[in-house]
Scaffold this motif. Structure first.
Motif, short mmCIF file in Angstrom:
data_model
loop_
_atom_site.label_atom_id
_atom_site.label_comp_id
_atom_site.label_asym_id
_atom_site.label_seq_id
_atom_site.Cartn_x
_atom_site.Cartn_y
_atom_site.Cartn_z
N ALA A 44 -1.51 0.68 4.01
CA ALA A 44 -0.88 1.18 2.79
C ALA A 44 0.60 1.52 3.04
O ALA A 44 1.46 1.24 2.20
N ASP A 45 0.90 2.11 4.20
CA ASP A 45 2.29 2.38 4.58
C ASP A 45 3.09 1.08 4.63
O ASP A 45 4.23 1.01 4.15
N LEU A 46 2.48 0.06 5.23
CA LEU A 46 3.17 -1.22 5.38
C LEU A 46 3.45 -1.84 4.02
O LEU A 46 4.58 -2.31 3.77
N CYS A 92 6.23 0.06 2.32
CA CYS A 92 7.50 -0.22 2.99
C CYS A 92 8.08 -1.56 2.54
O CYS A 92 9.26 -1.66 2.21
N LEU A 93 7.25 -2.59 2.52
CA LEU A 93 7.69 -3.92 2.12
C LEU A 93 8.10 -3.95 0.65
O LEU A 93 9.11 -4.54 0.27
N ASN A 94 7.30 -3.30 -0.19
CA ASN A 94 7.60 -3.28 -1.62
C ASN A 94 8.91 -2.57 -1.93
O ASN A 94 9.63 -2.95 -2.86
N ILE A 115 12.65 -0.48 6.17
CA ILE A 115 12.38 -1.00 7.51
C ILE A 115 11.22 -0.22 8.10
O ILE A 115 11.31 1.00 8.29
N GLY A 116 10.13 -0.91 8.39
CA GLY A 116 8.98 -0.26 8.96
C GLY A 116 9.18 0.06 10.44
O GLY A 116 9.84 -0.69 11.16
N ALA A 161 2.78 -11.74 11.70
CA ALA A 161 2.64 -10.35 12.13
C ALA A 161 2.31 -9.44 10.96
O ALA A 161 1.44 -8.55 11.07
N LEU A 162 2.95 -9.65 9.83
CA LEU A 162 2.69 -8.79 8.66
C LEU A 162 1.28 -8.98 8.14
O LEU A 162 0.60 -8.01 7.78
#
Length: 313
Positions: A86-88, A91-93, A97-98, A302-303
């Motif tokens: 959920a964090d990822l 972050c992308l949305n 920068i994660g 990776a994502l």
């Protein structure tokens, strides 16, 4: 085209020199900086907690490194801590920068699985059992004995699987690699290793190891360490491509990612000395592969993997 880098040693440099700054520092003091990550279009950077030999074997330097992560990295406006899928996604949305935490060598945990569970609570999401030497968990790639996992090391891998911590095999001896591959019920990663058939170095992976990671649907982080890329004195981004091509030839086009090892090296691939120069590698990849394949190699693999294997909440 976004970039994901699964290994840098910024936290070690910050641990050793409290005058260094991740944001707004003088150019050349750190390879990876906030400004360079923004300039490079990095979607996610993994920050390794690596404790040098002079401080190793104790818990305190690990905790101090985590403090540097919070004080220096997460204090930057567009950095976001990634602990869950959920964090990822958030972050992308949001175009941030994660920042993911890994542990490079578990010497300081002293074989105590309670400390591993605490590390998970503190945000560690990947762990390599040792560096190049032997410790309580396993032998490293440069340990002459070449032994595998200890009993405590086996328990460590099992607990990582239970917690959802990715097991990183980059620094393991070959025997320890195969012990992990047989034991782990989850996909494994090699955060910063290349192909040994292309460049014969003990830190690189044999074809059989690469094929096993592919079969487990894990990840292999292509690293920019010059002596892992080529035996030649002048190493270029085209030399890095040969490693990518070899892994793809073995069926691993969906298992390739990047693991620079910036801030962990003192010699560089020509014109690839920090994140803002990774565009040269991206352009070289685009000359060999379609845009969709290049996107997977630079970040997509990776994502997708992290979305699947990080804890959901």
């Amino acid at each position: 085209m976004r970039i994901v880098d699964f290994h840098c040693d910024v936290l070690c440099k910050l641990l050793l020199d409290d005058k260094l700054t991740f944001h707004g520092g003088k150019p050349g003091t750190l390879d990876v900086t906030y400004e360079r990550l923004k300039s490079a279009g990095v979607a996610l950077q993994t920050f390794a907690v690596y404790i040098p030999a002079s401080m190793n074997g104790r818990l305190e330097p690990i905790l101090e490194s985590l403090d540097r992560f919070h004080q220096s990295v997460l204090s930057c406006e567009d950095m976001r801590w990634v602990r869950t899928s959920a964090d990822l996604e958030s972050c992308l949305n949001d175009g941030k920068i994660g920042a993911l935490l890994s542990l490079e060598g578990v010497d300081g945990l002293q074989g105590n699985l309670s400390l591993l569970r605490i590390m998970h609570q503190l945000g560690i999401r990947a762990a390599g059992l040792t560096w190049n030497h032997a410790n309580w968990a396993a032998d490293g790639a440069m340990e002459a004995r070449g032994a595998g996992l200890t009993a405590k090391g086996r328990a460590f891998v099992e607990e990582c699987n239970h917690l959802g911590i990715l097991v990183d095999v980059s620094h393991l001896s070959e025997r320890a690699f195969w012990d992990v591959a047989e034991l782990s019920t989850k996909p494994i990663i090699a955060s910063h290793s290349n192909s040994r058939s292309v460049c014969d170095h003990p830190r690189n992976l044999t074809d059989e190891q690469i094929k096993r990671i592919i079969a487990m649907r894990g990840l292999i982080g292509i690293t920019y360490v010059p002596w892992f890329v080529s035996k030649e004195e002048n190493v270029t981004v085209d030399d890095i491509l040969i490693h990518i091509e070899r892994i793809c030839e073995l069926g691993g086009a969906e298992q390739v990612m990047l693991g620079s090892d910036f801030d962990g090296i003192d010699r560089y691939v020509t014109e690839l000395t920090h994140p803002a120069e990774v565009w040269r590698l991206r352009e070289a990849v685009l000359r060999r592969y379609s845009a969709s394949v290049a996107d997977r190699l630079m970040s997509g693999n990776a994502l997708r993997f992290l979305s699947r294997h990080l804890p959901q909440q």
